[in-house]
Design a protein around this motif. Sequence first.
Motif, PDB file in Angstrom:
ATOM      1  N   HIS A 147       9.086  39.756 -48.943  1.00 18.15           N
ATOM      2  CA  HIS A 147       9.352  39.943 -51.091  1.00 18.15           C
ATOM      3  C   HIS A 147       9.136  41.751 -51.650  1.00 18.15           C
ATOM      4  O   HIS A 147      10.024  42.294 -51.873  1.00 18.15           O
ATOM      5  CB  HIS A 147       8.063  39.455 -51.463  1.00 18.15           C
ATOM      6  N   LEU A 148       8.466  42.062 -50.279  1.00 20.26           N
ATOM      7  CA  LEU A 148       7.783  44.295 -50.593  1.00 20.26           C
ATOM      8  C   LEU A 148       9.645  44.538 -49.792  1.00 20.26           C
ATOM      9  O   LEU A 148      10.067  45.796 -50.388  1.00 20.26           O
ATOM     10  CB  LEU A 148       7.052  44.164 -50.256  1.00 20.26           C
ATOM     11  N   GLY A 149       9.775  43.941 -48.608  1.00 17.71           N
ATOM     12  CA  GLY A 149      10.967  44.719 -48.366  1.00 17.71           C
ATOM     13  C   GLY A 149      12.603  44.676 -48.619  1.00 17.71           C
ATOM     14  O   GLY A 149      12.736  45.361 -48.775  1.00 17.71           O
ATOM     15  N   ALA A 150      12.126  43.760 -50.121  1.00 19.65           N
ATOM     16  CA  ALA A 150      14.181  43.690 -51.080  1.00 19.65           C
ATOM     17  C   ALA A 150      13.389  44.600 -52.046  1.00 19.65           C
ATOM     18  O   ALA A 150      14.432  44.712 -52.745  1.00 19.65           O
ATOM     19  CB  ALA A 150      13.868  42.157 -51.276  1.00 19.65           C
ATOM     20  N   LYS A 181       0.045  47.282 -46.017  1.00 21.04           N
ATOM     21  CA  LYS A 181       0.620  47.183 -45.487  1.00 21.04           C
ATOM     22  C   LYS A 181       1.886  47.892 -45.474  1.00 21.04           C
ATOM     23  O   LYS A 181       2.657  48.733 -44.834  1.00 21.04           O
ATOM     24  CB  LYS A 181       0.287  46.236 -43.815  1.00 21.04           C
ATOM     25  N   HIS A 182       2.616  46.769 -46.259  1.00 19.25           N
ATOM     26  CA  HIS A 182       3.900  46.624 -46.424  1.00 19.25           C
ATOM     27  C   HIS A 182       4.277  46.938 -47.444  1.00 19.25           C
ATOM     28  O   HIS A 182       5.319  47.668 -47.868  1.00 19.25           O
ATOM     29  CB  HIS A 182       4.244  45.134 -46.400  1.00 19.25           C
ATOM     30  N   GLY A 183       3.697  48.078 -48.516  1.00 18.09           N
ATOM     31  CA  GLY A 183       3.473  48.075 -49.816  1.00 18.09           C
ATOM     32  C   GLY A 183       3.552  49.683 -50.195  1.00 18.09           C
ATOM     33  O   GLY A 183       3.818  50.141 -51.259  1.00 18.09           O
ATOM     34  N   ALA A 184       2.691  49.569 -48.964  1.00 21.27           N
ATOM     35  CA  ALA A 184       2.806  52.116 -48.746  1.00 21.27           C
ATOM     36  C   ALA A 184       3.742  52.741 -48.806  1.00 21.27           C
ATOM     37  O   ALA A 184       3.593  53.224 -49.733  1.00 21.27           O
ATOM     38  CB  ALA A 184       2.353  51.983 -47.702  1.00 21.27           C
ATOM     39  N   ARG A 185       4.919  51.949 -48.508  1.00 22.59           N
ATOM     40  CA  ARG A 185       6.563  52.950 -48.497  1.00 22.59           C
ATOM     41  C   ARG A 185       6.612  52.636 -49.619  1.00 22.59           C
ATOM     42  O   ARG A 185       7.592  53.874 -50.485  1.00 22.59           O
ATOM     43  CB  ARG A 185       7.288  51.909 -47.216  1.00 22.59           C
ATOM     44  N   LEU A 186       6.708  51.584 -50.689  1.00 25.79           N
ATOM     45  CA  LEU A 186       6.883  51.927 -52.392  1.00 25.79           C
ATOM     46  C   LEU A 186       6.360  51.817 -53.050  1.00 25.79           C
ATOM     47  O   LEU A 186       6.609  52.676 -53.964  1.00 25.79           O
ATOM     48  CB  LEU A 186       6.579  50.086 -52.837  1.00 25.79           C
ATOM     49  N   LEU A 187       5.126  53.670 -52.421  1.00 23.42           N
ATOM     50  CA  LEU A 187       4.366  54.544 -53.077  1.00 23.42           C
ATOM     51  C   LEU A 187       5.244  56.002 -52.981  1.00 23.42           C
ATOM     52  O   LEU A 187       5.745  56.461 -52.510  1.00 23.42           O
ATOM     53  CB  LEU A 187       2.969  54.446 -52.643  1.00 23.42           C
ATOM     54  N   PRO A 188       5.521  56.527 -54.330  1.00 27.01           N
ATOM     55  CA  PRO A 188       5.720  57.853 -53.986  1.00 27.01           C
ATOM     56  C   PRO A 188       5.032  59.374 -53.514  1.00 27.01           C
ATOM     57  O   PRO A 188       3.605  59.082 -53.331  1.00 27.01           O
ATOM     58  CB  PRO A 188       6.113  58.287 -55.525  1.00 27.01           C
ATOM     59  N   LYS A 189       5.385  59.807 -53.242  1.00 30.27           N
ATOM     60  CA  LYS A 189       4.919  61.051 -51.710  1.00 30.27           C
ATOM     61  C   LYS A 189       4.811  62.442 -52.998  1.00 30.27           C
ATOM     62  O   LYS A 189       4.109  63.232 -52.103  1.00 30.27           O
ATOM     63  CB  LYS A 189       5.913  60.939 -50.532  1.00 30.27           C
ATOM     64  N   ASP A 190       5.898  62.162 -53.780  1.00 29.78           N
ATOM     65  CA  ASP A 190       6.133  63.567 -54.854  1.00 29.78           C
ATOM     66  C   ASP A 190       4.801  64.034 -55.981  1.00 29.78           C
ATOM     67  O   ASP A 190       5.292  64.518 -56.819  1.00 29.78           O
ATOM     68  CB  ASP A 190       7.762  64.046 -54.717  1.00 29.78           C
TER      69      ASP A 190
END
Length: 221
Positions: free
Chosen positions: A49-52, A102-111
């Motif tokens: 779900h998060l990967g989608a 674990k799987h949602g960290a990539r959905l957070l902005p870095k900027d």
Amino acid sequence: MERALIIGESGGIGRAVAAELRARGVEVTGLSRSHNGLEMTQEASIAAHLGALEGTFDLILVAIGALEVHEATPEKSMRELTPEAMVDQFLLNTVGPAMVLKHGARLLPKDRPSVIAVLSARVGSIGDNRLGGWYSYRVAKAAVNQVVRSASIELARTHKQAACIALHPGTVATEFTRKYVGRHPAVPPEEAAKNLLSVIEGLGPDQTGQFFDWAGKRVEW
């Protein structure tokens, strides 16, 4: 805030937070078991779900949890403890949120600033425990607090403007608490949502890894 992801949108608090955010013009994506088939006790379901999802979210809120799992009520005594109830609580209230981190960290902005928050509970505080009981639920919430704390340290290395926090929403009048409110004052989900968002709006990287209640006060671990 432009985009928010609510894990558990079909629940009382999740639904109210999503509605309040939409009323403020925020684009909200909601995930839940009843609406999307999200299974919080299965990593494969969370990952799928998060990967989608695409893009980034200014807020990710994990609003899923339960006092009772498979009809096992909170224990009043050690005599009522069972391995099954403890494992069930841990899977839903600790492992599930951990897999979202674990799987949602990539959905957070870095900027830019962002918040990833997990609904915990004051009864998960070890320092605040003066009544005992409710072993399985207390243990699961204490454990998810440690997950949040550890994740905040790791996230700070890559997402320097993010706040990763645990939130105690207070006693909210939902199906979740219906049998347990008793004499304790409870607020409607709509009021709880406003309270939580008020806390979230005041968070920054200096508050990451901490545990706050609905009024923005620190809760001891």
